[in-house]
Structures are given as structure tokens and as C-alpha cells.
Motif scaffolding. Structure first.
Motif, PDB file in Angstrom:
ATOM      1  N   LEU A 141       0.818  -1.162  -0.141  1.00 45.12           N
ATOM      2  CA  LEU A 141      -0.035  -0.008   0.079  1.00 45.12           C
ATOM      3  C   LEU A 141       0.855   1.196   0.161  1.00 45.12           C
ATOM      4  O   LEU A 141       0.367   2.410   0.143  1.00 45.12           O
ATOM      5  CB  LEU A 141      -0.970   0.184   1.384  1.00 45.12           C
ATOM      6  N   ASP A 142       2.060   1.040  -0.379  1.00 52.48           N
ATOM      7  CA  ASP A 142       3.132   2.191  -0.288  1.00 52.48           C
ATOM      8  C   ASP A 142       2.755   3.172  -1.470  1.00 52.48           C
ATOM      9  O   ASP A 142       2.630   4.561  -1.215  1.00 52.48           O
ATOM     10  CB  ASP A 142       4.572   1.971  -0.519  1.00 52.48           C
ATOM     11  N   ASP A 143       2.017   2.808  -2.504  1.00 52.52           N
ATOM     12  CA  ASP A 143       1.700   3.871  -3.638  1.00 52.52           C
ATOM     13  C   ASP A 143       0.330   4.239  -3.319  1.00 52.52           C
ATOM     14  O   ASP A 143      -0.606   3.372  -3.156  1.00 52.52           O
ATOM     15  CB  ASP A 143       2.109   3.370  -4.727  1.00 52.52           C
ATOM     16  N   LYS A 144       0.028   5.348  -3.614  1.00 49.35           N
ATOM     17  CA  LYS A 144      -1.395   6.012  -3.744  1.00 49.35           C
ATOM     18  C   LYS A 144      -2.439   5.079  -4.395  1.00 49.35           C
ATOM     19  O   LYS A 144      -3.329   5.113  -4.191  1.00 49.35           O
ATOM     20  CB  LYS A 144      -1.557   7.256  -3.830  1.00 49.35           C
ATOM     21  N   ASN A 145      -1.943   4.662  -5.587  1.00 54.69           N
ATOM     22  CA  ASN A 145      -2.807   4.167  -6.429  1.00 54.69           C
ATOM     23  C   ASN A 145      -2.857   2.669  -6.538  1.00 54.69           C
ATOM     24  O   ASN A 145      -3.293   1.866  -7.435  1.00 54.69           O
ATOM     25  CB  ASN A 145      -2.318   4.650  -7.876  1.00 54.69           C
ATOM     26  N   SER A 146      -2.277   1.959  -5.294  1.00 51.50           N
ATOM     27  CA  SER A 146      -2.150   0.628  -4.988  1.00 51.50           C
ATOM     28  C   SER A 146      -3.679   0.067  -4.594  1.00 51.50           C
ATOM     29  O   SER A 146      -4.233   0.717  -4.053  1.00 51.50           O
ATOM     30  CB  SER A 146      -1.109   0.446  -3.885  1.00 51.50           C
ATOM     31  N   ILE A 147      -3.804  -1.220  -4.997  1.00 52.64           N
ATOM     32  CA  ILE A 147      -5.229  -1.702  -4.698  1.00 52.64           C
ATOM     33  C   ILE A 147      -4.584  -3.264  -4.300  1.00 52.64           C
ATOM     34  O   ILE A 147      -3.854  -3.823  -5.119  1.00 52.64           O
ATOM     35  CB  ILE A 147      -6.089  -1.612  -5.501  1.00 52.64           C
ATOM     36  N   VAL A 148      -5.084  -3.656  -2.994  1.00 52.64           N
ATOM     37  CA  VAL A 148      -4.765  -5.177  -2.550  1.00 52.64           C
ATOM     38  C   VAL A 148      -6.161  -5.876  -2.677  1.00 52.64           C
ATOM     39  O   VAL A 148      -6.987  -5.515  -2.230  1.00 52.64           O
ATOM     40  CB  VAL A 148      -4.273  -5.146  -1.027  1.00 52.64           C
ATOM     41  N   LEU A 149      -6.117  -6.996  -3.328  1.00 52.02           N
ATOM     42  CA  LEU A 149      -7.368  -7.824  -3.493  1.00 52.02           C
ATOM     43  C   LEU A 149      -7.316  -9.021  -2.469  1.00 52.02           C
ATOM     44  O   LEU A 149      -6.292  -9.571  -2.182  1.00 52.02           O
ATOM     45  CB  LEU A 149      -7.530  -8.366  -4.878  1.00 52.02           C
ATOM     46  N   GLU A 180      -4.921  -3.729 -13.779  1.00 54.49           N
ATOM     47  CA  GLU A 180      -5.367  -2.458 -13.564  1.00 54.49           C
ATOM     48  C   GLU A 180      -6.949  -2.779 -13.113  1.00 54.49           C
ATOM     49  O   GLU A 180      -7.721  -3.520 -13.736  1.00 54.49           O
ATOM     50  CB  GLU A 180      -5.651  -1.411 -14.843  1.00 54.49           C
ATOM     51  N   VAL A 181      -7.466  -2.119 -12.013  1.00 55.58           N
ATOM     52  CA  VAL A 181      -8.669  -1.981 -11.634  1.00 55.58           C
ATOM     53  C   VAL A 181      -9.495  -0.683 -11.537  1.00 55.58           C
ATOM     54  O   VAL A 181      -8.528   0.159 -10.878  1.00 55.58           O
ATOM     55  CB  VAL A 181      -8.848  -2.624 -10.006  1.00 55.58           C
ATOM     56  N   ILE A 182     -10.433  -0.460 -11.856  1.00 55.60           N
ATOM     57  CA  ILE A 182     -11.032   0.930 -12.038  1.00 55.60           C
ATOM     58  C   ILE A 182     -12.220   0.883 -11.150  1.00 55.60           C
ATOM     59  O   ILE A 182     -13.114  -0.071 -11.019  1.00 55.60           O
ATOM     60  CB  ILE A 182     -11.550   1.335 -13.458  1.00 55.60           C
ATOM     61  N   ARG A 202      -8.296   5.197 -11.195  1.00 57.52           N
ATOM     62  CA  ARG A 202      -7.478   3.731 -11.566  1.00 57.52           C
ATOM     63  C   ARG A 202      -6.668   3.341 -10.513  1.00 57.52           C
ATOM     64  O   ARG A 202      -5.697   4.190 -10.077  1.00 57.52           O
ATOM     65  CB  ARG A 202      -6.801   3.975 -12.995  1.00 57.52           C
ATOM     66  N   TYR A 203      -6.341   1.985 -10.218  1.00 56.89           N
ATOM     67  CA  TYR A 203      -5.559   1.376  -9.504  1.00 56.89           C
ATOM     68  C   TYR A 203      -4.964   0.150 -10.228  1.00 56.89           C
ATOM     69  O   TYR A 203      -5.302  -0.398 -10.758  1.00 56.89           O
ATOM     70  CB  TYR A 203      -6.218   0.921  -8.158  1.00 56.89           C
ATOM     71  N   THR A 204      -3.631  -0.002  -9.343  1.00 54.25           N
ATOM     72  CA  THR A 204      -2.739  -1.295  -9.938  1.00 54.25           C
ATOM     73  C   THR A 204      -2.891  -2.091  -8.809  1.00 54.25           C
ATOM     74  O   THR A 204      -2.641  -1.856  -7.580  1.00 54.25           O
ATOM     75  CB  THR A 204      -1.624  -0.759 -10.316  1.00 54.25           C
ATOM     76  N   MET A 220     -11.242  -5.591  -1.299  1.00 55.18           N
ATOM     77  CA  MET A 220     -10.153  -5.070  -1.480  1.00 55.18           C
ATOM     78  C   MET A 220      -9.812  -3.815  -0.839  1.00 55.18           C
ATOM     79  O   MET A 220     -10.678  -3.356   0.249  1.00 55.18           O
ATOM     80  CB  MET A 220     -10.411  -4.506  -2.911  1.00 55.18           C
ATOM     81  N   VAL A 221      -8.751  -3.463  -0.649  1.00 51.54           N
ATOM     82  CA  VAL A 221      -8.043  -2.537   0.056  1.00 51.54           C
ATOM     83  C   VAL A 221      -7.457  -1.345  -0.704  1.00 51.54           C
ATOM     84  O   VAL A 221      -6.661  -1.600  -1.740  1.00 51.54           O
ATOM     85  CB  VAL A 221      -6.946  -2.981   1.262  1.00 51.54           C
ATOM     86  N   VAL A 222      -7.773   0.058  -0.459  1.00 55.66           N
ATOM     87  CA  VAL A 222      -7.217   1.016  -1.333  1.00 55.66           C
ATOM     88  C   VAL A 222      -6.635   1.873  -0.142  1.00 55.66           C
ATOM     89  O   VAL A 222      -7.419   2.052   0.836  1.00 55.66           O
ATOM     90  CB  VAL A 222      -8.090   1.616  -2.405  1.00 55.66           C
ATOM     91  N   ASN A 223      -5.712   3.075  -0.467  1.00 52.62           N
ATOM     92  CA  ASN A 223      -5.342   3.862   0.173  1.00 52.62           C
ATOM     93  C   ASN A 223      -6.401   5.318   0.360  1.00 52.62           C
ATOM     94  O   ASN A 223      -7.238   5.456  -0.576  1.00 52.62           O
ATOM     95  CB  ASN A 223      -3.940   4.724  -0.525  1.00 52.62           C
ATOM     96  N   VAL A 224      -6.601   5.838   1.604  1.00 52.18           N
ATOM     97  CA  VAL A 224      -7.174   7.026   1.616  1.00 52.18           C
ATOM     98  C   VAL A 224      -6.996   8.116   0.907  1.00 52.18           C
ATOM     99  O   VAL A 224      -5.678   8.513   1.150  1.00 52.18           O
ATOM    100  CB  VAL A 224      -7.297   7.455   3.374  1.00 52.18           C
ATOM    101  N   PRO A 225      -7.531   8.719  -0.036  1.00 53.24           N
ATOM    102  CA  PRO A 225      -7.378   9.714  -0.843  1.00 53.24           C
ATOM    103  C   PRO A 225      -7.161  11.017   0.048  1.00 53.24           C
ATOM    104  O   PRO A 225      -7.748  11.127   1.270  1.00 53.24           O
ATOM    105  CB  PRO A 225      -8.245   9.904  -1.665  1.00 53.24           C
ATOM    106  N   ASP A 226      -6.547  11.980  -0.553  1.00 52.84           N
ATOM    107  CA  ASP A 226      -6.482  13.233   0.283  1.00 52.84           C
ATOM    108  C   ASP A 226      -7.749  14.110   0.301  1.00 52.84           C
ATOM    109  O   ASP A 226      -7.816  14.778   1.189  1.00 52.84           O
ATOM    110  CB  ASP A 226      -5.413  14.257  -0.493  1.00 52.84           C
ATOM    111  N   SER A 227      -8.490  13.931  -0.766  1.00 56.70           N
ATOM    112  CA  SER A 227      -9.722  14.598  -0.824  1.00 56.70           C
ATOM    113  C   SER A 227     -10.898  13.664  -1.501  1.00 56.70           C
ATOM    114  O   SER A 227     -10.341  12.978  -2.243  1.00 56.70           O
ATOM    115  CB  SER A 227      -9.533  16.001  -1.580  1.00 56.70           C
TER     116      SER A 227
END
Length: 787
Positions: free
Chosen positions: A141-149, A167-169, A175-177, A195-202
Motif C-alpha cells: 500500500l506504499d503507492d497511492k494508486n495501489s489496490i490489494v485484493l 488495472e482495476v477501475i 484507476r488502481y494497480t 479489496m483495500v485502497v489508500n485513503v485519498p487526500d480529498s
């Protein structure tokens, strides 16, 4: 000696097969229920303990006092986690968690809806032990556009192909990788995700790092080893000084929840996942139920053993005359029940394993059969077996071994002749059985009441379509226009919320002299909402298309709101609440579970994009209408799958846990009644055989079958009805406590108790009459020919 005892025990069990069958079946079923309940309790007590650092993980929550209401919530500001990690020396790591509602996921030009998406921070996998099976970097999850399934999601989206780097949209544009694959979370965790994604800034133009905006983040802290959680908590207000409003800080009392206590000890208003939290009282309830079911099965043995004791007194006398001591007799009879209990235990393990699939399906659990054979579980079970066997057999064994051989062989001693113990045990068994019957009837009546109560609207045949994507929101008006062309659609509407789903609350100053605002249910609707939902307009007018220009200044309110203001429906028209002028008053209608009272509600005219479109369908040809609606959806929103729900089903789903409780109580009631009736059946059979000569003489003297049946049945029926009478006040109190959780509930009337008593009487008569009729119709010659 032991071999001799075993041989005699086996011989006696074979000798009276009916007695053995009744006791063996009762104990097997009772132990099987206890095993399943023990697995259930063990499963819930083990929640979140698989995390290696679970003893150091806490969730920070707060108690807020607003408008005279106290609310406990876990929703925190976005910057709280990083701030506490930086400024509190006791905190090693901190993480934010936020669940995302139904979201459109697009993979390889195919679209799916997912509901278990988790927004979090890169520290997530450092704090929690959700096993990462594959990853492209050390921390996926280090990258903002990462996604863990999860494994399950990866299989669903990519089949057997390697998902890493694909890619997962989300929501048609984000768009996430894929950077990691994790094991699907256990149901023994209060955190669930696909699935797990990073919290966006906004998000949606909202700055998630704003201290004065609650962003629905649940914040978890990993404390350093040896850190004192109380000391860390005491420093939180000081850390927040100057960051949050002084009033907000003054109204909030922060507290820490240990991770392993959340599942059974949390009572927050907004949980991360509400279906992963339950009251520990349910574990106490199930533990008590298991104990009583096993107790009833054990009492069957005591009952039948004391009744049969008169047939074995001469055996005891001969043994004592031959030199057997009291201890020898005691251990002989105790050994018999221990042998019976061990046999029952072996059978119960098989029964429990066979039933686990059904129990898991009913309760949504993952109770594993393998746990039954684990050393720790088996050790506890063996202890229960020997305690059950010893305690069940101790009374008959002590009594039988205590008599002098001279008294027994001379026939001067008829032990248990008065049967006081047997009568007491029958009363107790049927008291417990009646508690279950009455409770089941009340639960079923309450569920029926919830499903049939006048909701202030008509949910039948109302189709709701949730608009989860920007393209579906943009197509809303076109979809509504198409609804108008369908003969199967009576009316249609667009809104920001529909009853029985998530809803928004506003805090408004209802009176000029109010010091604090009051919570008000808030919705935005068009002019067709009232007619589609069939909500009655009591006074004033409905919305009109021309109201769009002044939608922020006019409102329709419900009856509860104006009653709180002291106004009549007619007198409320034209008055103002905050900056809204009231143009209409509707009758009270339920927009949430009937566990809660109807609260003040306010509707304004919908001007933006709706979240829902709804249609009332006629019953002429629903399948054809649904096919047309789906076809329209596919033409106008090709990027998203067509998903819908009916409003009546949505309301019914609000009581899912109560329905499961009702099903469980029906099951427990049936088990206790069957076990109790088996014991009663055995007693009647034994008493009929003991009185066979008396019955024969009575028949010779002219007694009818009905007379004989009444003779054998009346005493037992009296005991069963006495158990019913004792159960009434206990059941009334217990179920009143349960019903107190509902704002709208049934009254426990006499009819429920009459029905339960009638059921008990019929069950008892059927049980007793079988053997009574058999004894009454027997040829008296067979019982008197030796006299």
C-alpha cells in the motif's frame, strides 16, 4: 472388578432397550447442542485474537453530548491518526479505516458491484495480520494508486490469471494497480473487506485532512510494548488543543477500545461493520440454554433411574448379602451412567459435525468441525462428559447403595415409593420447555407485528434502484422518462434517500431560544415521492417543479416535528424552522427500523443528481415490466450492472437478526420438548407396567379404556400444567425485557399463554396417551393369569 462392573452395566443396558434408547437419545442430543453452543461461544470469544499484536491494538472512540443526547461514536477526523502517531510517545503506529458502500468495479471491460471496499493507510498491514500471499513491493500500500485484493476477489475478477500489476477501475474513473493479494478475511474478525485502497487526500471536493470535519474514519492505535493505554488516553485532549474547536473538545470524552473487546463490547452508534458486532448477553443466553438442555437430558436419567429402582432393589440386596459394600454398589451404578454418557458423547460428536453446515448457514459463521477434535476442546468435553455422568448418576447410586440388605430382601422397603423427586423433575423439565414455547410465540408475534405494522407508507411493489455511479446519476432523468412510458409502472420518483436505507440527519435550531440544534431526518425528493411511496399529505401542498428555484427555503415536514413544536398540521403551514418555510405536513412514516421511534423529519425539493430512483409497479405482469426496465438500464447505463431491490424486502431485512433468533428459539424449543417428552414417555411406560395387575383388575371389574387412560394420565398432565403455570411469570418478565428494545412492540396478552398452555396440554396428552391406551387395551388375562 472393573471388568465385572462393565459386563453388568452392558447387560443392564441391553436388558431394557427402551430405557436405554430414551436416555441415550436424550443425552446424545443434549450433548450435541452443548457442543455446538460451545463452538459458537468459542468462535465469538476468539474474535480478532489472530492478530499477533492484538493485545496492543486499540480503537479510539468518543462520547459526545449534543442537544441533550449522548452519542458514542468511532467516527474521527482525518488527521487524528497521523497526529497521535507523531505526538504520543506511547503510540507505535496508527491507521485509519473507512468502509465504502456499493461501488462499481471495472476489470477487463467487465463491471461488478462491490460493497466491502476498505480505505486505509499504508500502516494497515503493519498493524493487522491479514496474510499477504503475493505482493510486488514490501508494503503493497506504499503507492497511492495501489489496490490489494483478497483471494476471493482476485478469482472473481481475474480467474486463474495472475492479477499482480493489472488495472482495476473504481467508480468509472479511479484507476488502481493490483500490488498485493491477501487471504480472504476470517469471519472471526470485525474488519472485513474484498479489496483495500489508500485513503485519498480529498473526496468529492472535501478535504479529508480538515480538523473540523468528521470524515467517518475509525482510528486504530498500536501501542508500544509496555505502554500504558490509560496514560496515552489522558494525553489525547492536550494533543487536540488548538486543532479542533474548543466546543467540540469540551463536548467529547475520548476512550480506548481494546481490539479484542470490540466484537462483544462495542456500542457505538456507527460501527465499522454493524453485523460484526454483537452483545455478549447473547453468549450468556446461549450458554444458559445449552446448560438447561443438557440438564433436562440428565434429569431424564435420574427420573427413569429412580422409577426403575424398585425393580433393582433385590439385585442390590443379593449383592450386599454376598459381601458387596456400599462403595461397590455406588460405583456399579455410577459406572452404568458413565458408560451411557460416553456412548452418548461419541454419538453427539457425529450429530454436531453433521449439523455444523446448517448452523453456519443460519448464523453466517465459520464454525470448524476440526475444532471438535482439537486437544483443548476435547479435554473440556471429556470433563463435561464425566461431570454429566457423575452428577446424573450420583443420586440413584447413593440411594440404591444406602439400603440394608435385610430390609430389601424382606420386602419391607419400597424405595422412592412416593415419587416426590420424579414429580419435581417433571415439573422442572416442562417449566423450561414452556419457557421456550412462550418465548418462541412472543418472538414470532413480534416479528409478524414488525412486518405487518402500518408504516405510514405502502412498501409493496416499490422498486428501488440505487444510482452508484456518475453515469447512472446523469441518466436518472432519462430513466424516469422511460418509466413513464411503461404500462406496468404506476408512478415513479427520484430522491436522495429511500426508507429503510442509510439516511442523512441535519442539526437544526427548531426554536429561536434553542441553545443547541436538534437532529432531524433529512431527505431531498421530487414532486412524485409522496404519491409513489403513498405517504399521506395532512395539510398544505406537495412539491411542484417550479419549487426548484426556492428549494433551499421551503420544506415538507412530518407530524412528529410539528408536534414537538406544539403546532397543529394546519397551523404549521407558513411557519419557519431554521431557514425553511413549511409548505406541507405529511403523516408520520417509518424510515428506519421499528426498534426506533419516528423522529422529526424534513424534506426539501431535489435539485441535484439523485441517489435513488423508485417506481411503483402494478401487479399485472411484474416480470415483463422488470425486463423492460432492465433493458432501458442497459441502453442508458451500459457501464454498470442492473441491480435493484424492493422496498418491502428492504424493510424485512432490517429484522434479520431477530429472525435468526426466532429460528434458534424454535429449534431449542423443539429439542427441549422432545427430550422432556421422551422422559415422560418412558415414565408412563414404566408406571403402566408396574400397575399392570391393577389395570387388569379394574378392567375385569368393568373399567373402560377411557377410565384407564384417565387414571394413568391425570397425574402427569397435572405436573405438566404446573410447569406451565410456573413458567408464565418467568417468561413474561424475560420477554418484556427483550421487547423493551423495540419502540413499537406487541403487548404480551393472555392469548399467548393460552395458546402455549394448550400446546403443552396437547403435547403431554399425546405423549402420555400412547402408553396409557396401550396398557388400557391389553388383555387383563395376561397380567392376572399368574395370580
Amino acid at each position: 472388578m472393573l471388568k465385572n462392573y462393565l459386563k453388568i452395566a452392558v447387560r443392564n443396558l441391553k436388558k431394557d432397550k427402551g430405557y436405554t434408547f430414551i436416555n441415550l437419545t436424550g443425552l446424545s442430543v443434549g450433548l450435541a447442542v452443548c457442543l455446538i453452543i460451545a463452538l459458537f461461544i468459542q468462535f465469538h470469544l476468539g474474535f480478532d485474537k489472530f492478530h499477533e499484536k492484538s493485545d496492543r491494538i486499540y480503537r479510539i472512540a468518543k462520547e459526545e453530548s449534543k442537544s441533550g443526547q449522548v452519542q458514542r461514536t468511532g467516527n474521527m477526523q482525518g488527521p487524528l491518526a497521523s497526529t497521535l502517531a507523531e505526538e504520543l510517545p506511547e503510540v507505535e503506529e496508527a491507521v485509519r479505516l473507512q468502509t465504502v458502500g456499493k461501488t462499481l468495479v471495472t476489470v477487463r471491460n467487465e463491471s461488478f458491484y462491490e460493497e466491502n471496499i476498505l480505505r486505509t493507510d499504508p500502516s494497515f498491514f503493519k498493524i493487522f495480520n491479514f496474510p499477504v500471499l503475493q505482493k510486488t513491493t514490501e508494503n503493497p500500500l506504499d503507492d497511492k494508486n495501489s489496490i490489494v485484493l483478497t483471494e476471493e476477489a482476485a478469482l472473481k475478477f481475474f480467474g486463474t490469471d495472475d492479477p499482480l500489476g493489472r488495472e482495476v477501475i473504481l467508480d468509472e474513473s479511479d484507476r488502481y494497480t493490483v500490488t498485493g493479494i491477501t487471504k480472504t478475511p476470517s469471519k472471526q474478525s470485525h474488519i472485513d473487506f474484498s479489496m483495500v485502497v489508500n485513503v485519498p487526500d480529498s473526496l468529492y471536493g472535501i478535504n479529508l485532512m480538515d480538523w473540523n470535519r468528521i470524515s467517518a474514519f475509525h482510528t486504530y492505535l498500536l501501542l508500544n510494548e509496555g505502554a500504558d493505554s490509560d496514560q496515552a488516553l489522558a494525553k489525547v485532549p492536550k494533543v487536540l488543543e488548538g486543532k479542533v474547536l474548543e466546543k467540540t473538545l469540551k463536548e467529547s470524552a475520548y476512550f480506548l477500545q481494546p481490539l479484542t473487546d470490540i466484537h462483544l463490547g462495542s456500542d457505538l452508534n456507527w460501527e465499522l461493520l454493524s453485523d460484526r458486532v454483537m452483545s455478549i448477553n447473547y453468549l450468556y443466553l446461549f450458554g444458559i440454554i445449552g446448560f438447561f438442555i443438557l440438564l433436562i437430558a440428565s434429569l431424564n436419567y435420574i427420573n427413569l433411574s429412580t422409577a426403575r429402582a424398585t425393580t433393582r432393589v433385590k439385585e442390590v440386596g443379593v449383592r450386599k448379602a454376598a459381601g458387596a459394600g456400599q462403595n461397590n454398589i455406588f460405583w456399579q451404578f455410577t459406572g452404568e451412567i458413565l458408560l451411557l454418557t460416553i456412548l452418548a458423547a461419541i454419538i453427539s460428536l457425529g450429530i454436531a459435525e453433521l449439523l455444523l453446515t446448517q448452523v453456519n448457514a443460519l448464523m453466517g459463521l465459520e464454525l470448524q468441525p476440526a475444532v471438535l477434535w482439537s486437544p483443548a476442546f476435547l479435554s473440556g468435553f471429556i470433563l463435561i462428559i464425566f461431570l454429566t455422568g457423575f452428577l446424573s448418576g450420583i443420586y440413584p447410586a447413593v440411594m440404591l447403595s444406602s439400603f440394608k440388605p435385610s430390609d430389601i430382601l424382606k420386602g419391607g422397603k419400597n424405595i422412592f415409593s412416593r415419587g416426590g423427586l420424579r414429580k419435581s423433575l417433571i415439573v422442572f423439565q416442562f417449566t423450561v420447555s414452556m419457557l421456550f414455547i412462550i418465548s418462541t410465540l412472543i418472538i414470532e408475534r413480534q416479528l409478524d407485528f414488525l412486518q405487518n405494522k402500518n408504516l405510514g407508507l405502502n412498501p409493496e411493489q416499490v422498486l428501488n434502484i440505487s444510482l452508484e455511479t456518475s453515469s447512472s446519476k446523469q441518466a436518472a432523468q432519462s430513466l424516469l422518462d422511460e418509466f413513464g412510458q411503461l404500462s406496468g409502472v404506476e408512478s415513479y420518483t427520484a430522491s436522495m434517500g429511500v426508507p429503510a436505507t442509510d439516511h442523512t440527519r441535519l442539526f437544526l435550531f427548531l426554536n429561536e431560544d434553542d441553545e443547541e440544534p436538534s437532529p432531524v431526518y433529512f431527505n431531498q425528493t421530487d414532486e412524485n415521492f409522496l404519491s409513489t411511496m403513498k405517504i399521506e399529505l395532512l395539510s398544505g401542498r406537495n412539491f411542484q417543479p417550479t419549487d426548484a428555484e426556492k428549494s433551499g427555503s421551503i420544506a415538507i415536514v412530518n407530524q412528529t416535528l410539528i408536534e414537538n413544536m406544539g403546532w397543529s398540521p394546519e397551523g404549521a403551514i407558513g411557519r419557519k424552522i431554521s431557514f425553511y418555510e413549511i409548505i406541507g405536513v405529511v403523516n408520520d412514516y417509518h424510515f428506519e427500523s421499528l426498534e426506533k421511534e419516528i423522529s422529526p423529519a424534513l424534506m426539501r425539493y431535489l435539485t441535484g443528481e439523485p441517489r435513488f430512483i423508485s417506481a411503483r409497479l402494478n401487479t399485472a405482469n411484474i416480470s415483463a415490466t422488470m425486463a423492460q426496465i432492465e433493458e432501458n438500464w442497459k441502453q442508458m447505463v451500459p457501464s454498470a450492472p442492473f441491480q435493484y431491490s424492493f422496498l418491502d424486502d428492504t424493510f424485512n431485512n432490517l429484522y434479520h437478526s431477530e429472525k435468526k433468533l426466532g429460528t434458534l428459539f424454535i429449534s431449542f424449543a423443539l429439542i427441549t420438548i422432545i427430550i422432556a417428552c421422551m422422559g415422560l414417555f418412558g415414565l408412563v411406560a414404566f408406571m403402566a407396567s408396574k400397575r399392570s395387575k391393577e389395570i387388569g383388575i379394574r378392567k375385569v371389574l368393568g373399567a373402560s379404556v377411557a377410565n384407564i387412560v384417565a387414571l394413568l394420565s391425570k397425574d402427569f398432565v397435572k405436573l405438566v400444567m404446573l410447569g406451565f403455570v410456573i413458567a408464565i411469570p418467568i417468561a413474561w418478565y424475560a420477554m418484556n425485557q427483550w421487547l423493551s428494545d423495540f419502540a413499537y412492540r406487541i403487548e404480551i396478552g393472555a392469548g399467548i399463554f393460552v395458546l402455549a398452555g394448550s400446546a403443552a396440554l396437547i403435547i403431554a396428552l399425546l405423549t402420555v396417551s400412547w402408553q396409557s391406551i396401550k396398557a388400557a387395551t391389553a388383555n387383563p388375562v395376561n397380567s392376572l393369569k399368574s395370580e
